[in-house]
Design a protein around this motif. Structure first.
Motif, PDB file in Angstrom:
ATOM      1  N   TYR A  11     -55.613  66.108  39.928  1.00 45.16           N
ATOM      2  CA  TYR A  11     -55.061  64.856  39.397  1.00 45.16           C
ATOM      3  C   TYR A  11     -53.576  64.998  39.069  1.00 45.16           C
ATOM      4  O   TYR A  11     -52.807  64.047  39.230  1.00 45.16           O
ATOM      5  N   ILE A  12     -53.181  66.168  38.595  1.00 44.01           N
ATOM      6  CA  ILE A  12     -51.751  66.388  38.316  1.00 44.01           C
ATOM      7  C   ILE A  12     -50.956  66.305  39.622  1.00 44.01           C
ATOM      8  O   ILE A  12     -49.905  65.661  39.690  1.00 44.01           O
ATOM      9  N   PHE A  70     -51.935  64.732  42.419  1.00 40.59           N
ATOM     10  CA  PHE A  70     -51.993  63.335  42.898  1.00 40.59           C
ATOM     11  C   PHE A  70     -50.959  62.474  42.192  1.00 40.59           C
ATOM     12  O   PHE A  70     -50.305  61.608  42.797  1.00 40.59           O
ATOM     13  N   ASN A  71     -50.809  62.698  40.887  1.00 33.54           N
ATOM     14  CA  ASN A  71     -49.871  61.890  40.124  1.00 33.54           C
ATOM     15  C   ASN A  71     -48.447  62.016  40.675  1.00 33.54           C
ATOM     16  O   ASN A  71     -47.703  61.048  40.746  1.00 33.54           O
ATOM     17  N   GLU A  72     -48.100  63.223  41.093  1.00 28.90           N
ATOM     18  CA  GLU A  72     -46.754  63.450  41.641  1.00 28.90           C
ATOM     19  C   GLU A  72     -46.626  62.886  43.059  1.00 28.90           C
ATOM     20  O   GLU A  72     -45.560  62.419  43.453  1.00 28.90           O
ATOM     21  N   ARG A 128     -48.151  60.213  44.051  1.00 23.11           N
ATOM     22  CA  ARG A 128     -48.003  58.793  43.760  1.00 23.11           C
ATOM     23  C   ARG A 128     -46.544  58.440  43.434  1.00 23.11           C
ATOM     24  O   ARG A 128     -45.993  57.461  43.933  1.00 23.11           O
ATOM     25  N   ARG A 129     -45.922  59.283  42.598  1.00 17.35           N
ATOM     26  CA  ARG A 129     -44.513  59.043  42.251  1.00 17.35           C
ATOM     27  C   ARG A 129     -43.611  59.142  43.481  1.00 17.35           C
ATOM     28  O   ARG A 129     -42.679  58.362  43.653  1.00 17.35           O
ATOM     29  N   SER A 173     -57.341  55.680  46.866  1.00 13.93           N
ATOM     30  CA  SER A 173     -57.102  57.120  46.775  1.00 13.93           C
ATOM     31  C   SER A 173     -58.408  57.862  46.535  1.00 13.93           C
ATOM     32  O   SER A 173     -59.353  57.308  45.974  1.00 13.93           O
ATOM     33  N   VAL A 180     -59.539  61.746  45.122  1.00 12.17           N
ATOM     34  CA  VAL A 180     -59.059  62.985  44.509  1.00 12.17           C
ATOM     35  C   VAL A 180     -60.271  63.842  44.165  1.00 12.17           C
ATOM     36  O   VAL A 180     -61.103  63.436  43.344  1.00 12.17           O
ATOM     37  N   ASN A 219     -62.893  67.553  45.541  1.00  8.88           N
ATOM     38  CA  ASN A 219     -63.157  68.580  46.552  1.00  8.88           C
ATOM     39  C   ASN A 219     -63.841  67.927  47.744  1.00  8.88           C
ATOM     40  O   ASN A 219     -65.053  67.844  47.803  1.00  8.88           O
ATOM     41  N   LYS A 226     -69.622  58.443  48.168  1.00 10.26           N
ATOM     42  CA  LYS A 226     -70.238  57.200  47.698  1.00 10.26           C
ATOM     43  C   LYS A 226     -69.161  56.210  47.333  1.00 10.26           C
ATOM     44  O   LYS A 226     -68.254  56.512  46.578  1.00 10.26           O
ATOM     45  N   GLN A 227     -69.263  55.021  47.868  1.00 11.94           N
ATOM     46  CA  GLN A 227     -68.258  54.001  47.628  1.00 11.94           C
ATOM     47  C   GLN A 227     -68.983  52.671  47.497  1.00 11.94           C
ATOM     48  O   GLN A 227     -69.721  52.296  48.401  1.00 11.94           O
ATOM     49  N   LEU A 228     -68.796  52.023  46.372  1.00 10.46           N
ATOM     50  CA  LEU A 228     -69.556  50.792  46.107  1.00 10.46           C
ATOM     51  C   LEU A 228     -68.833  49.574  46.672  1.00 10.46           C
ATOM     52  O   LEU A 228     -67.655  49.622  46.954  1.00 10.46           O
ATOM     53  N   ASP A 240     -50.093  64.649  32.181  1.00  8.54           N
ATOM     54  CA  ASP A 240     -49.930  64.523  33.637  1.00  8.54           C
ATOM     55  C   ASP A 240     -51.273  64.210  34.298  1.00  8.54           C
ATOM     56  O   ASP A 240     -51.356  63.393  35.215  1.00  8.54           O
ATOM     57  N   GLY A 279     -52.378  60.715  36.363  1.00  7.16           N
ATOM     58  CA  GLY A 279     -52.936  60.757  37.719  1.00  7.16           C
ATOM     59  C   GLY A 279     -54.313  60.142  37.778  1.00  7.16           C
ATOM     60  O   GLY A 279     -54.641  59.397  38.712  1.00  7.16           O
ATOM     61  N   LYS A 305     -70.993  58.100  40.566  1.00  7.78           N
ATOM     62  CA  LYS A 305     -71.383  56.903  41.327  1.00  7.78           C
ATOM     63  C   LYS A 305     -72.806  57.065  41.801  1.00  7.78           C
ATOM     64  O   LYS A 305     -73.174  58.059  42.401  1.00  7.78           O
TER      65      LYS A 305
END
Lengths: 332, 332
Positions: A271-272, A274-276, A278-279, A291, A293, A295, A330-332, B14, B18, B330
């Motif tokens: 997540y750290i 991914f956050n960067e 995104r920036r 997105s 995020v 394994n 899995k995606q709703l 951070d 994210g 999920k």
């Protein structure tokens, strides 16, 4: 070797048995112990979707079996292609008489075995078309895209192919949108530690603590360069720039971002990272439509991360957004 | 320290940034930067469900925010309780006027801060009840269950509580079924490597290669014993036996099994471990109704695994089976 295994020569069988037991509501074994299928496959009236590859990348490939995604998967040994027979049997399991799209990564063993399986399947009257993923920008120059390896971008091509098939697409239409998906997808990885094949017992390469390898492959193939360990921000920037140097993504475009750990990467750090990312994309006025995020496509116990970006168009967006019950997606 | 971070003192901020960006379809920030909420919270007419705890356990706790699960989460520093103010603000975010159930793990900091938050919330007219998870069999003898720590079993109690609230349960009914869920839940962990708090920079304990620690806590608290590294089968057997010694689960009972990695455990190995747990339960004629295998409740970069078993009854089964769109859980 600090591992949770029984016998280093038996990890694939043990893993498959556990996987089938854990997800029997979605996947089934077949007569070939190295082929798993979606419970409902072959789905009547639908083009079959098949993939396959070496083990050690869990949840790839079998985690993507499910409704609106993959029908059958050929399973190889750790970091080795499935046999031609396994690909052939997977094709047979997926075929409902409307043909099969076999979608896999660009590795010599897989290329050879899929080619042979396709020939044998066609002798049986099953129409097979293939799409080969080559999303790893670090594995060859842009002028030699046909030499590039397929990595986590494969997941997004499975997603659009499976959705297109579920929505009634013909084999030609599926191949077309799958090829466009992978053509619009780029990935790059960073390794912070090597990985160890259980049966080998020690890493097949090394990364010195304090350093990292940019562009590393999913089996530890050499990357572009070894550098001192960067901050998450620097890692995200260099990965994003390598991708944007390789594919034109205009301002105000929409993309999918997939960040995957390589097996031993703590979820927090994904997540750290991914956050960067995104920036970095914000700076380029590129918008993230969706997105992922976690394994999603790993390399045994490697510590590291991969970044995959897919440039969207209208049709690909609709296919990406379709629900699925695939074990790892899995995606709703 | 091979990590994907920017500043060791800033990992929680951070990571949260994210996480919120990646899951903005499900979670939102609040005025308190250390409180996240489900987008739809407070849900009108529904009892609020709150939890909270230290960071470093991703995807716990914030990954369980979502429909039919948790409404608001208080977030602490790495391995440290959230403040009383964060718990209070989480309670406020979750309350729709029907009261709030605050469900958390048995650690002294959390106990103290929840107690204070509850008192302050009740002064504002919000009715708050608590349930404290103590599922870790290794952390105290059976005769002193009140001293045991809460670990991955918390996830299952959040699941039943969230489902009961969604189905219109009163605060009393929710507390009752949540307490019964945790009373019917037992967990135990095995550590194969220590973990490192980024700001500390080195492990706060050690595990010698070739050895493992049975009963290790989620922050590296000492376990029951250090032994030579076992096979996956032996690990699964000893964990299953420790649990079945602690709680009576009759033949032909149905259970939920949750196997979680501790942060750096390859997904393949979690399935190998699960497969052996399944075999052990088969021997006892105990049936697995539903299983979860993945990184559900981690300990930074520790290599290891936890086993959680929940003994089911009719009501708990219905609540476990209800769908949820929670980020890390999920379920269709």
């Amino acid at each position: 070797m600090q591992r949770i295994i029984n016998n280093a020569d038996h990890v694939v069988e043990d893993m498959l048995e556990g996987f089938i037991a854990a997800h029997e509501d979605i996947v089934s074994r077949t007569q070939n112990p190295r082929v798993l299928k979606y419970n409902q496959a072959p789905v009547s009236g639908k083009v079959g979707i098949v993939t396959g590859g070496g083990s050690g990348h869990k949840p790839a490939f079998i985690g993507y079996l499910g409704k609106n995604m993959i029908d059958a998967v050929a399973v190889g040994e750790i970091f080795s292609s499935p046999t031609a027979k396994a690909f052939l049997d997977a094709i047979r399991e997926a075929d409902s008489g409307h043909g099969v799209a076999c979608l896999y990564g660009n590795y010599s063993g897989d290329n050879m075995n899929v080619k042979m399986a396709r020939m044998l399947a066609e002798e049986e009257g099953i129409v097979v078309r293939t799409v080969v993923a080559n999303d790893d920008v670090a594995s060859a120059p842009k002028s030699e895209r046909e030499k590039r390896r397929g990595v986590a971008g494969e997941i997004l091509m499975w997603k659009t192919a499976g959705a297109k098939a579920a929505l009634g697409g013909t084999l030609d239409e599926i191949v077309q949108v799958t090829q466009r998906t992978i053509d619009n997808t780029r990935s790059i990885g960073i390794g912070l530690t090597p990985c160890t094949i259980p049966a080998v017992g020690k890493p097949n390469f090394s990364i010195v603590p304090g350093y990292m390898e940019l562009g590393i492959g999913h089996h530890g193939e050499p990357g572009i360069k070894v550098t001192e360990l960067m901050t998450a921000k620097e890692m995200a920037e260099v990965c994003t720039e390598k991708i944007l140097d390789d594919i034109l993504i205009e301002e105000e475009s929409e993309v999918v971002v997939l960040v995957s750990g390589l097996g031993s990467t703590p979820v927090m750090e994904l997540y750290i990272f991914f956050n960067e990312v995104r920036r970095s994309l914000d700076m380029h006025k590129i918008h993230i439509h969706r997105s992922y995020v976690g394994n999603y496509f790993t390399s045994l116990d490697m510590m590291g991360v991969t970044l995959t970006i897919l440039k969207l168009d209208k049709e690909i967006t609709e296919l990406i957004d379709l629900e699925t019950n695939a074990v790892s997606f899995k995606q709703l």
